[in-house]
Scaffold this motif. Structure first.
Motif, PDB file in Angstrom:
ATOM      1  N   LEU A 109      32.256  -3.748   4.639  1.00  0.00           N
ATOM      2  CA  LEU A 109      32.695  -4.767   3.690  1.00  0.00           C
ATOM      3  C   LEU A 109      32.750  -4.170   2.278  1.00  0.00           C
ATOM      4  O   LEU A 109      32.010  -3.230   1.971  1.00  0.00           O
ATOM      5  N   PRO A 110      33.596  -4.711   1.402  1.00  0.00           N
ATOM      6  CA  PRO A 110      33.628  -4.221   0.015  1.00  0.00           C
ATOM      7  C   PRO A 110      32.448  -4.763  -0.798  1.00  0.00           C
ATOM      8  O   PRO A 110      32.099  -5.935  -0.694  1.00  0.00           O
ATOM      9  N   PHE A 111      31.826  -3.894  -1.598  1.00  0.00           N
ATOM     10  CA  PHE A 111      30.716  -4.289  -2.470  1.00  0.00           C
ATOM     11  C   PHE A 111      31.061  -3.856  -3.893  1.00  0.00           C
ATOM     12  O   PHE A 111      31.002  -2.680  -4.221  1.00  0.00           O
ATOM     13  N   HIS A 112      31.451  -4.818  -4.733  1.00  0.00           N
ATOM     14  CA  HIS A 112      31.712  -4.474  -6.132  1.00  0.00           C
ATOM     15  C   HIS A 112      31.345  -5.594  -7.087  1.00  0.00           C
ATOM     16  O   HIS A 112      31.399  -5.411  -8.289  1.00  0.00           O
ATOM     17  N   SER A 113      30.958  -6.773  -6.580  1.00  0.00           N
ATOM     18  CA  SER A 113      30.620  -7.878  -7.478  1.00  0.00           C
ATOM     19  C   SER A 113      29.171  -7.823  -7.951  1.00  0.00           C
ATOM     20  O   SER A 113      28.860  -8.124  -9.087  1.00  0.00           O
ATOM     21  N   SER A 114      28.272  -7.412  -7.081  1.00  0.00           N
ATOM     22  CA  SER A 114      26.845  -7.353  -7.426  1.00  0.00           C
ATOM     23  C   SER A 114      26.145  -6.367  -6.511  1.00  0.00           C
ATOM     24  O   SER A 114      26.577  -6.137  -5.382  1.00  0.00           O
ATOM     25  N   ASN A 115      25.060  -5.784  -7.005  1.00  0.00           N
ATOM     26  CA  ASN A 115      24.258  -4.886  -6.169  1.00  0.00           C
ATOM     27  C   ASN A 115      22.792  -5.304  -6.149  1.00  0.00           C
ATOM     28  O   ASN A 115      21.919  -4.516  -5.783  1.00  0.00           O
ATOM     29  N   GLN A 116      22.513  -6.540  -6.526  1.00  0.00           N
ATOM     30  CA  GLN A 116      21.134  -7.021  -6.614  1.00  0.00           C
ATOM     31  C   GLN A 116      20.765  -7.817  -5.365  1.00  0.00           C
ATOM     32  O   GLN A 116      21.348  -8.873  -5.088  1.00  0.00           O
ATOM     33  N   LEU A 117      19.795  -7.292  -4.610  1.00  0.00           N
ATOM     34  CA  LEU A 117      19.346  -7.937  -3.374  1.00  0.00           C
ATOM     35  C   LEU A 117      18.069  -8.728  -3.644  1.00  0.00           C
ATOM     36  O   LEU A 117      17.084  -8.165  -4.134  1.00  0.00           O
ATOM     37  N   HIS A 118      18.066  -9.996  -3.325  1.00  0.00           N
ATOM     38  CA  HIS A 118      16.875 -10.821  -3.483  1.00  0.00           C
ATOM     39  C   HIS A 118      15.984 -10.675  -2.250  1.00  0.00           C
ATOM     40  O   HIS A 118      15.763 -11.621  -1.487  1.00  0.00           O
ATOM     41  N   HIS A 119      15.517  -9.451  -2.068  1.00  0.00           N
ATOM     42  CA  HIS A 119      14.695  -9.123  -0.906  1.00  0.00           C
ATOM     43  C   HIS A 119      13.982  -7.814  -1.215  1.00  0.00           C
ATOM     44  O   HIS A 119      14.191  -7.219  -2.273  1.00  0.00           O
ATOM     45  N   PHE A 120      13.116  -7.355  -0.267  1.00  0.00           N
ATOM     46  CA  PHE A 120      12.428  -6.082  -0.509  1.00  0.00           C
ATOM     47  C   PHE A 120      12.864  -4.999   0.470  1.00  0.00           C
ATOM     48  O   PHE A 120      12.343  -3.896   0.454  1.00  0.00           O
ATOM     49  N   PHE A 121      13.835  -5.301   1.340  1.00  0.00           N
ATOM     50  CA  PHE A 121      14.472  -4.273   2.160  1.00  0.00           C
ATOM     51  C   PHE A 121      15.871  -4.760   2.529  1.00  0.00           C
ATOM     52  O   PHE A 121      16.249  -5.902   2.251  1.00  0.00           O
ATOM     53  N   CYS A 122      16.648  -3.899   3.163  1.00  0.00           N
ATOM     54  CA  CYS A 122      18.057  -4.197   3.439  1.00  0.00           C
ATOM     55  C   CYS A 122      18.206  -4.992   4.726  1.00  0.00           C
ATOM     56  O   CYS A 122      18.568  -4.439   5.781  1.00  0.00           O
ATOM     57  N   SER A 144      21.145 -10.833   5.854  1.00  0.00           N
ATOM     58  CA  SER A 144      21.554 -11.939   4.971  1.00  0.00           C
ATOM     59  C   SER A 144      21.618 -11.542   3.501  1.00  0.00           C
ATOM     60  O   SER A 144      22.610 -11.847   2.822  1.00  0.00           O
ATOM     61  N   PRO A 145      20.598 -10.877   2.942  1.00  0.00           N
ATOM     62  CA  PRO A 145      20.691 -10.496   1.524  1.00  0.00           C
ATOM     63  C   PRO A 145      21.850  -9.554   1.224  1.00  0.00           C
ATOM     64  O   PRO A 145      22.495  -9.666   0.176  1.00  0.00           O
ATOM     65  N   VAL A 146      22.131  -8.613   2.148  1.00  0.00           N
ATOM     66  CA  VAL A 146      23.235  -7.675   1.914  1.00  0.00           C
ATOM     67  C   VAL A 146      24.576  -8.396   2.022  1.00  0.00           C
ATOM     68  O   VAL A 146      25.479  -8.179   1.210  1.00  0.00           O
ATOM     69  N   LEU A 147      24.726  -9.260   3.021  1.00  0.00           N
ATOM     70  CA  LEU A 147      25.972 -10.026   3.160  1.00  0.00           C
ATOM     71  C   LEU A 147      26.223 -10.906   1.943  1.00  0.00           C
ATOM     72  O   LEU A 147      27.373 -11.121   1.544  1.00  0.00           O
ATOM     73  N   LYS A 148      25.153 -11.390   1.352  1.00  0.00           N
ATOM     74  CA  LYS A 148      25.291 -12.302   0.210  1.00  0.00           C
ATOM     75  C   LYS A 148      25.920 -11.616  -0.998  1.00  0.00           C
ATOM     76  O   LYS A 148      26.595 -12.261  -1.804  1.00  0.00           O
ATOM     77  N   VAL A 149      25.716 -10.299  -1.150  1.00  0.00           N
ATOM     78  CA  VAL A 149      26.270  -9.594  -2.310  1.00  0.00           C
ATOM     79  C   VAL A 149      27.605  -8.925  -1.999  1.00  0.00           C
ATOM     80  O   VAL A 149      28.203  -8.307  -2.882  1.00  0.00           O
TER      81      VAL A 149
END
Length: 312
Positions: free
Chosen positions: A166-179, A182-187
C-alpha cells in the motif's frame, strides 16, 4: 510526482508510550523483569523436556514447541519496546516494520494452529488411548508441527505483502508500540476494499479454523470422559486438558478482541493495553500454567536439577 510522494515514508514513529513520559523508566524496569523471567521460565521448560527422556512424549513435544514459539514471539517485540522506552525518538525503518509484522504474524498464526494440534493430541490420548503411541508417533508429531509453521508462514507472507504494498505518504505515526496490522493500515494513504477484505478474512480464518478444530476435539473428549466408569478416572482425564483449555481461552479472548472487532470500534489505547497483555504477560503465564499444574513435569524438573547439581 505521485510515485515520489507515495514512497516518502522511510520510517515509522511509535507514539503509544509518548503520553507516559514520567512512567517510561518505571515501565522499562517492570517489563524488563517480566521479560527476563519469561525467557528464564521458557528456557527451563525446554531444557527439562530435552534432558529428561520421560518427557519425550507428544504432549511435551508440542509444549516445547509452544515455549520456543513464545520465546521468539517476545524477542521480536519486547527488546525493541524496551529500547524505545529509554529513547526520545521511537522509530523503526519501513523494512524493519515489515519484518517485524511478518515475524509477529508468522509466530502468532502458528501459535493458533499449534494449539489445535495440542487439542488433537489430547483427543487421541483420551478417546483412543490404546493406539495413542501408534497414532501420535514421531512422524505424526513432526508432520503436524511442519504443517503448523507452513500455514503460519503462508498467511503471514500474504498479509504482510498486502499491507506493505500500500502507499504510505500521508503519515508515519503509529499509535502503537510495534507494527501490528490495524495501526499500520490506519496510516496507509489508501487501500482497496479487496486487500482489506482479504486481510480480514485471513485473520478470521486463522482464529476460526483452529478454534473449530479445538471445539470438535473437546466435544469428543467430553463425550468420552462422561462414559468413564469412575469419578477419579473422569477427574484425571479432564485434568490433563485444563491447562490447554486455559491457554486457549486466554489466547482467543485477546486475539478476537484485536482482530475480529468491527473497524468502527477501533481504539488504539485499548488495543495497546490488550497487546501488552498478549506480548508480555501471556507468554509468561502460559508456560507456568503448564508446568506448575503438572506433577510429572515438576518431578522431571527436580531430577534434572539434581543431576545438574551433582555433575561437579
Amino acid at each position: 510526482m505521485e510515485w515520489v510522494n507515495e514512497t516518502l515514508v522511510r520510517e515509522f514513529v511509535f507514539l503509544d508510550f509518548s503520553s507516559l513520559t514520567g512512567l517510561q523508566r518505571l515501565l522499562f524496569f517492570v517489563f524488563l523483569l517480566v521479560y527476563m523471567f519469561t525467557l528464564g521460565t521458557n528456557a527451563v521448560i525446554i531444557s527439562t523436556i530435552v534432558l529428561d527422556r520421560a518427557l519425550h512424549t507428544p504432549m511435551y513435544f508440542f509444549l516445547a514447541g509452544l515455549s520456543c514459539s513464545e520465546t521468539c514471539y517476545t524477542f521480536i517485540i519486547v527488546p525493541k519496546m524496551l529500547v524505545d522506552l529509554l529513547s526520545q525518538k521511537k522509530t523503526i525503518s519501513f523494512l524493519g516494520c515489515s519484518i517485524q509484522m511478518f515475524s509477529f504474524l508468522f509466530l502468532g498464526c502458528s501459535h493458533s494452529f499449534l494449539l489445535a494440534a495440542m487439542g488433537y493430541d489430547r483427543y487421541v490420548a483420551i478417546c483412543n488411548p490404546l493406539r495413542y503411541t501408534v497414532i501420535m508417533g514421531h512422524g505424526m508429531c513432526v508432520g503436524l508441527v511442519a504443517v503448523v509453521y507452513l500455514c503460519g508462514f503462508t498467511i503471514a507472507e500474504i498479509i504482510t505483502s498486502l499491507v506493505f504494498h500500500l502507499p504510505f505518504h500521508s503519515s508515519n505515526q503509529l499509535h502503537h508500540f510495534f507494527c501490528d496490522i490495524s495501526p499500520v493500515l490506519k496510516v496507509a494513504s489508501h487501500h482497496t476494499h479487496f486487500s482489506q477484505f482479504v486481510i480480514i478474512m485471513l485473520c478470521a480464518l486463522v482464529l476460526v479454523i483452529p478454534l473449530l478444530l479445538i471445539l470438535i476435539s473437546y466435544i469428543h473428549i467430553i463425550s468420552a470422559i462422561l462414559h468413564f466408569p469412575s469419578t477419579l478416572g473422569r477427574y484425571k482425564a479432564f485434568s490433563t486438558c485444563t491447562s490447554h483449555l486455559i491457554i486457549v481461552i486466554v489466547h482467543y479472548d485477546c486475539a478476537s478482541f484485536i482482530y475480529l472487532r468491527p473497524k468502527s470500534n477501533y481504539s488504539s489505547s485499548q488495543d495497546a493495553l490488550i497487546s501488552v497483555s498478549y506480548t508480555i504477560l501471556t507468554p509468561l503465564f502460559n508456560p507456568m500454567i503448564y508446568s506448575l499444574r503438572n506433577k510429572e513435569f515438576k518431578s522431571a524438573l527436580q531430577i534434572v536439577v539434581g543431576r545438574t547439581i551433582s555433575l561437579p
